[in-house]
Structures are given as C-alpha cells and as structure tokens.
Design a protein around this motif. Structure first.
Motif, mmCIF file in Angstrom:
data_model
loop_
_atom_site.group_PDB
_atom_site.id
_atom_site.type_symbol
_atom_site.label_atom_id
_atom_site.label_comp_id
_atom_site.label_asym_id
_atom_site.label_seq_id
_atom_site.Cartn_x
_atom_site.Cartn_y
_atom_site.Cartn_z
ATOM 1 N N LYS A 14 164.106 -28.592 32.545
ATOM 2 C CA LYS A 14 163.845 -27.336 31.840
ATOM 3 C C LYS A 14 163.171 -26.327 32.763
ATOM 4 O O LYS A 14 162.043 -26.527 33.222
ATOM 5 N N ALA A 15 163.874 -25.242 33.019
ATOM 6 C CA ALA A 15 163.366 -24.205 33.919
ATOM 7 C C ALA A 15 162.051 -23.613 33.424
ATOM 8 O O ALA A 15 161.185 -23.265 34.224
ATOM 9 N N MET A 16 161.892 -23.509 32.110
ATOM 10 C CA MET A 16 160.643 -22.954 31.575
ATOM 11 C C MET A 16 159.458 -23.862 31.911
ATOM 12 O O MET A 16 158.369 -23.383 32.228
ATOM 13 N N ASN A 17 159.653 -25.169 31.861
ATOM 14 C CA ASN A 17 158.586 -26.095 32.251
ATOM 15 C C ASN A 17 158.273 -25.973 33.735
ATOM 16 O O ASN A 17 157.113 -25.928 34.131
ATOM 17 N N LEU A 18 159.308 -25.910 34.546
ATOM 18 C CA LEU A 18 159.079 -25.773 35.984
ATOM 19 C C LEU A 18 158.356 -24.468 36.284
ATOM 20 O O LEU A 18 157.409 -24.444 37.073
ATOM 21 N N GLY A 19 158.766 -23.397 35.657
ATOM 22 C CA GLY A 19 158.090 -22.117 35.874
ATOM 23 C C GLY A 19 156.615 -22.185 35.487
ATOM 24 O O GLY A 19 155.747 -21.655 36.188
ATOM 25 N N ALA A 20 156.311 -22.853 34.389
ATOM 26 C CA ALA A 20 154.917 -23.002 33.961
ATOM 27 C C ALA A 20 154.123 -23.857 34.947
ATOM 28 O O ALA A 20 152.972 -23.548 35.262
#
Length: 170
Positions: A14-20
């Motif tokens: 999940k890109a959103m998790n990586l970004g966070a």
C-alpha cells in the motif's frame, strides 16, 4: 542522539502506508528507509508523504533480501507480533539498527527472520497498521536513546477557571 537507524518493510503493498512510513522516518531523523520486494503504486506515495521525504532521506528499493545491503555493524531488527519476540518496552535498541516490518497482511518471511539479529513486538492484542507500527518503533527508539532521562512526575493542571482566564486574554 548517537548512532543511526533505518526503517523499512518487506513486501509492502500500500503506497499510502509507505508514504506515511517515509514521512514519519523523516520526522524522526532516520538515516535511511527501504523496501524489499515491494509491490505498490509509486505514484501514490506522495499522497501521504506530503513532506516529500525521499528528497531528504534515502529510500533503498531492493527486489529481494539477497539484494539488501546494510552498513557494516548495522543490526537488522525484525518487528513482528510473535510470542517469542521481545516486548518493545523491554528492548534495548542497538546503536546502529535497521528495523524491518512485514507486509500489511502477513508476516515477515522465514528468510527475513533468519537474517534478523532479534525480533521485537509491540505489545498489542492484535496487529496495528504498518505505518503506525513503524511510528511506534521510531518513537520508542527516540525516547530510549535520545538522552531524555527519566520521565518527570505529572504536574497538576491549573484549575479550570485559570484556563478560561488565559483563553480570554488571548
């Protein structure tokens, strides 16, 4: 704080998790971030990483564990909800460490666990979100190695009426 650390995930999807994770690592002054066998949409990372952390903290993207290269003397620490793992509040963080979290819906691979010098767990009843787990690990490292000393006693809050007066003066 002396030493250095990096944080990353194996098979993150999940890109959103990586970004966070990237944004939080930047905030906690991580030396590097990394992924192993990631399969996310790279374009979506900036939706949650509003600090554009990759411009400030190196991101290593390895296709496999065999490609991973950590600095000499850097201990790989697995983060896993495992009954045999060390509870995070009892863990002494190594001066130089790379923290490896598993994927969102799964565990660290057996191969990754074999490479880890130790495995720690966040003492929760069930798994928390990957980016939350990363933040908790970095926070614990900061308070345990950051030279803050023992916690002070709780100071009594001023009576409610004093707060109201302070708010009115502003």
């Amino acid at each position: 704080m002396r030493g250095y650390f990096g944080i990353g995930s194996e098979r993150i999807s999940k890109a959103m998790n990586l970004g966070a994770v990237l944004r939080t690592a930047h905030a906690f002054n991580a030396s590097f971030t990394f992924t192993i066998a990631a399969h996310h949409r790279a374009k979506e990372i900036n939706l949650s990483d509003t600090a554009r952390s990759a411009a400030h903290v190196p991101l290593y993207e390895w296709e496999s564990l065999d490609e991973m290269r950590l600095p000499k003397g850097c201990m790989l620490v697995g983060v896993e909800l495992d009954e045999n793992a060390i509870d995070l509040p009892q863990f002494q963080h190594p001066l130089n460490a790379a923290y490896l979290l598993g994927p969102e819906k799964g565990d660290l691979s057996p191969e990754a666990k074999m490479l880890c010098g130790t495995i720690v767990k966040i003492p929760t009843r069930f798994c928390v979100n990957l980016s939350v787990a990363a933040a908790l690990i970095m926070y614990d490292r900061t308070i345990s190695l950051g030279g803050y000393g023992p916690r002070s006693k709780t100071l009594a809050a001023p009576p409610r009426e004093e707060w109201r007066q302070v708010r009115r003066q502003k």
